[in-house]
Scaffold this active site. Structure first.
Site, PDB file in Angstrom:
ATOM      1  N   ALA A 107       2.241 -11.520 -11.838  1.00 10.94           N
ATOM      2  CA  ALA A 107       3.353 -11.252 -12.744  1.00 10.94           C
ATOM      3  C   ALA A 107       4.592 -12.053 -12.367  1.00 10.94           C
ATOM      4  CB  ALA A 107       3.674  -9.752 -12.751  1.00 10.94           C
ATOM      5  N   GLU A 108       4.951 -12.050 -11.085  1.00  5.39           N
ATOM      6  CA  GLU A 108       6.163 -12.778 -10.681  1.00  5.39           C
ATOM      7  C   GLU A 108       5.987 -14.281 -10.861  1.00  5.39           C
ATOM      8  OE1 GLU A 108       9.776 -12.931  -7.527  1.00  5.39           O
ATOM      9  OE2 GLU A 108       8.320 -11.308  -7.395  1.00  5.39           O
ATOM     10  N   THR A 109       4.800 -14.764 -10.612  1.00  5.05           N
ATOM     11  CA  THR A 109       4.533 -16.194 -10.810  1.00  5.05           C
ATOM     12  C   THR A 109       4.748 -16.580 -12.270  1.00  5.05           C
ATOM     13  OG1 THR A 109       2.960 -16.253  -8.968  1.00  5.05           O
ATOM     14  CG2 THR A 109       2.768 -17.996 -10.623  1.00  5.05           C
ATOM     15  N   SER A 124       8.443 -16.121 -13.411  1.00  2.00           N
ATOM     16  CA  SER A 124       9.309 -17.140 -12.798  1.00  2.00           C
ATOM     17  C   SER A 124       9.144 -18.487 -13.480  1.00  2.00           C
ATOM     18  CB  SER A 124       8.994 -17.279 -11.308  1.00  2.00           C
ATOM     19  OG  SER A 124       9.358 -16.117 -10.618  1.00  2.00           O
ATOM     20  N   ALA A 126       1.216  -7.965  -8.897  1.00  2.00           N
ATOM     21  CA  ALA A 126       2.644  -8.277  -8.788  1.00  2.00           C
ATOM     22  C   ALA A 126       2.863  -9.770  -8.550  1.00  2.00           C
ATOM     23  CB  ALA A 126       3.283  -7.453  -7.670  1.00  2.00           C
TER      24      ALA A 126
END
Length: 163
Positions: A74-76, A79, A71
């Protein structure tokens, strides 16, 4: 960990940020958490963001890659793609992240590739596919970010460095 590496950014984007005195590779890094997890950004544009993360050091008690680590990767990546789309006048703020974990990984390096699903004026959505070294899908994630005007956030350009 913490060693410098070259990230591929489009030259026009590098020039735009450099004119403002902003170090784009540092700004669009994985930050402190990503550094602890040894996330490496290899390529970054509004069309595609690629990064890697070792399994070792990012496992849960059973020795498998932690779902939370996937997660974070993925968020890195999503973003960074959202920030690249928003440009210098916007700050991307994650508002929704979902991850489906397909299989475990015990060793090696996983690679995440973020591609846009939607790129609007106020929101962006990226799909992030994380695979192992055999190109088997480990996780599929989707991240939606709100794009806020820099001048709406206290600190203006300084907010980019803190986003």
């Amino acid at each position: 960990m913490g060693e410098q590496h070259a990230v591929k950014f489009p030259q026009e984007v590098l020039d735009e940020y450099a004119a403002l005195g902003i170090d784009l590779p540092a700004l669009f890094s994985a930050g402190d958490l990503g550094e602890r997890m040894d996330i490496r950004i290899l390529e970054a544009s509004a069309d595609r963001v690629v990064g890697t993360m070792p399994v070792k050091g990012n496992t849960q008690p059973y020795g498998l890659l932690h779902g939370g680590a996937s997660a974070v990767l993925a968020e890195t990546l999503g973003s960074i793609g959202a920030m690249m789309h928003g440009g210098i006048s916007k700050i991307a703020v994650g508002v929704d992240l979902n991850c489906t974990h397909h299989r475990g990984a015990r060793t090696g390096v996983v690679t995440g590739v973020a591609t846009p699903v939607h790129r609007g004026r106020s929101t962006t959505t990226f799909e992030i596919v994380i695979t192992d070294e055999q190109d088997k899908r480990i996780c599929t994630a989707r991240l939606t970010c709100l794009l806020r005007d820099v001048d709406q956030v206290a600190g203006g350009a300084e907010a980019h460095a803190q986003a």
